[in-house]
Design an enzyme around this catalytic site. Structure first.
Site, PDB file in Angstrom:
ATOM      1  NE  ARG A   1      -3.728   0.486   1.892  1.00  0.00           N
ATOM      2  CZ  ARG A   1      -4.976   0.747   2.479  1.00  0.00           C
ATOM      3  NH1 ARG A   1      -5.187   1.530   3.308  1.00  0.00           N
ATOM      4  NH2 ARG A   1      -6.153  -0.079   1.916  1.00  0.00           N
TER       5      ARG A   1
ATOM      6  CG  HIS B   1      -8.150  -0.002  -2.584  1.00  0.00           C
ATOM      7  ND1 HIS B   1      -7.632  -0.937  -2.375  1.00  0.00           N
ATOM      8  CD2 HIS B   1      -8.925   0.295  -1.602  1.00  0.00           C
ATOM      9  CE1 HIS B   1      -7.787  -1.427  -1.251  1.00  0.00           C
ATOM     10  NE2 HIS B   1      -8.627  -0.379  -0.870  1.00  0.00           N
TER      11      HIS B   1
ATOM     12  CD  GLN C   1     -12.939  -1.652  -0.736  1.00  0.00           C
ATOM     13  OE1 GLN C   1     -12.119  -1.669   0.136  1.00  0.00           O
ATOM     14  NE2 GLN C   1     -14.320  -2.243  -0.722  1.00  0.00           N
TER      15      GLN C   1
ATOM     16  CG  ASP D   1     -13.571   6.223  -1.051  1.00  0.00           C
ATOM     17  OD1 ASP D   1     -13.470   6.201   0.433  1.00  0.00           O
ATOM     18  OD2 ASP D   1     -12.566   6.349  -1.633  1.00  0.00           O
TER      19      ASP D   1
ATOM     20  CB  CYS E   1     -14.179   1.230   0.056  1.00  0.00           C
ATOM     21  SG  CYS E   1     -13.486   3.030   0.200  1.00  0.00           S
TER      22      CYS E   1
ATOM     23  NE  ARG F   1     -10.351  -5.305   0.602  1.00  0.00           N
ATOM     24  CZ  ARG F   1      -9.747  -4.399   0.800  1.00  0.00           C
ATOM     25  NH1 ARG F   1     -10.299  -3.258   1.461  1.00  0.00           N
ATOM     26  NH2 ARG F   1      -8.245  -4.551   0.867  1.00  0.00           N
TER      27      ARG F   1
HETATM   28  N1   CP Z   1     -11.204  -0.117   2.531  1.00  0.00           N
HETATM   29  C1   CP Z   1      -9.881  -0.199   3.045  1.00  0.00           C
HETATM   30  O1   CP Z   1      -9.191  -0.543   2.245  1.00  0.00           O
HETATM   31  O2   CP Z   1      -9.938   0.073   4.340  1.00  0.00           O
HETATM   32  P1   CP Z   1      -8.300   0.383   4.857  1.00  0.00           P
HETATM   33  O3   CP Z   1      -7.861   1.705   4.578  1.00  0.00           O
HETATM   34  O4   CP Z   1      -8.864   0.463   6.288  1.00  0.00           O
HETATM   35  O5   CP Z   1      -7.495  -0.810   4.638  1.00  0.00           O
HETATM   36  N1  NVA Z   2      -9.860   6.801  -1.386  1.00  0.00           N
HETATM   37  C1  NVA Z   2      -9.543   6.056  -0.135  1.00  0.00           C
HETATM   38  C2  NVA Z   2      -9.827   4.673   0.007  1.00  0.00           C
HETATM   39  C3  NVA Z   2      -9.398   4.174   1.449  1.00  0.00           C
HETATM   40  C4  NVA Z   2      -9.603   2.760   1.543  1.00  0.00           C
HETATM   41  C5  NVA Z   2      -8.124   6.712   0.179  1.00  0.00           C
HETATM   42  O1  NVA Z   2      -7.303   6.489  -0.782  1.00  0.00           O
HETATM   43  O2  NVA Z   2      -7.698   7.242   1.234  1.00  0.00           O
END
Ligand code: CP
Ligand code: NVA
Length: 308
Positions: A104, A131, A134, A226, A266, A294
């Site tokens: 990530r 993502h 997701q 989101d 999400c 997930r």
């Molecule tokens: N939806 C999601 O990826 O959540 P986190 O950022 O908590 O991993």
């Molecule tokens: N769009 C958000 C998703 C978090 C799971 C971010 O990138 O912070």
């Protein structure tokens, strides 16, 4: 599954997605009936996280535990990717220890470079661009709830961000109608829409960017939102909250939607910003089933990528 990595949804063929969804359903069912599946005994997942996470980190770690394997959580503080050591060297060395890597991070190119240099599968656990884990979970969840993805219309309300992009890609691949409603300057780019439409064109899937959320949700089966302030955009928070006024998923917006429309997010949700308490806690919301999935989708993904 033919692909070696999951960097973006475009790595997957339709057959790979079908295989993933079928295995997910099977593994979820056997897990729920108490059967143990230690198919990843002795295997290790290296998890690089340069941004915060709850669901992704915990679901990947629990997935490895449930399948008899182990996960190592590596923060910026631990490996300082690209600064203490090059991305290439991290990829090459980690590949000598672990059986799969999740990452990530901010720049999508970091995920690409890691995947190009690693000799074990690399999974994108969120970049600024996409993502994919997701989106796979989201479409799996819709299929589970509706029984099929045939004729499903998904409407995304809010920021044209990483989550919006991977959803658009996967909807296009799976022939699910996708409309996004976003304020000016926060839309999906026209280059991106063109790229997605190329995937969708052959099966005539609707991929549209709109402005008016009320009009967009009229015939939606699924309304998705989101955060307005993704990780890395914190400095723009005040401006964004102003620009996104009118794009909140609330009871008023839901009154324009079909009676049986599902609401997805999400998570993490910013209650009172992109979604209200009434909606996220209400009868349309499936956000916690979505979050649970997930785990199941990623178990299947890990099994398919590691046990080739
Ligand atoms: N939806 C999601 O990826 O959540 P986190 O950022 O908590 O991993
Ligand atoms: N769009 C958000 C998703 C978090 C799971 C971010 O990138 O912070």
């Amino acid at each position: 599954m033919q692909c070696e990595n999951l960097v973006s949804i475009s790595d997957l063929r339709l057959e790979d997605i079908d295989e993933l969804f079928e295995l997910t359903a099977k593994m979820k069912k056997s897990y729920k009936s108490g059967e143990a599946d230690h198919c990843l005994a002795g295997k290790t997942l290296g998890m690089i996280f340069e941004k915060s996470s709850m669901r992704t980190r915990v679901s990947f770690e629990v997935a490895m535990t449930q399948m008899g394997g182990h996960a190592i959580y590596l923060t910026k503080h631990d490996i300082n990717l690209g600064e203490r050591e090059s991305i290439k060297d991290v990829a090459k060395v980690l590949s000598r220890y672990v059986d799969c890597i999740t990452i990530r991070t901010y720049a999508h190119e970091t995920v690409v470079e890691l995947a190009n240099s690693a000799s074990v599968p690399v999974i994108n656990a969120l970049s600024d661009y996409t993502h994919p884990c997701q989106a796979l979970t989201d479409l799996y969840t819709i299929k589970e709830k509706k029984g099929s993805l045939d004729n499903v219309k998904l409407v995304y309300v809010g920021d044209g961000n990483n989550v919006a992009r991977s959803l658009a890609f996967l909807c296009a691949k799976l022939n699910v109608s996708y409309k996004a409603a976003s304020p000016e300057n926060y839309e999906l780019s026209s280059e991106f829409l063109e790229e997605v439409r190329k995937i969708a064109e052959s099966n005539k899937t609707c991929i549209e960017q709109l402005r008016d959320p009320k009009k967009a949700v009229e015939d939606a089966d699924v309304i998705y939102t989101d955060t307005w302030v993704s990780m890395g955009k914190e400095k723009e928070a005040v401006t964004r909250r102003n620009h996104f006024k009118g794009f909140q998923v609330n009871d008023e917006l839901m009154s324009y939607a079909k009676k049986d429309a599902l609401v997805m997010h999400c998570l993490p949700a910013h209650r009172g910003e992109e979604i209200t308490d009434d909606v996220i806690d209400g009868q349309h919301s499936i956000v916690y089933d979505q979050a649970e999935n997930r785990l199941h989708v990623q178990k299947a993904l890990l099994k398919l990528l590691i046990c080739k």
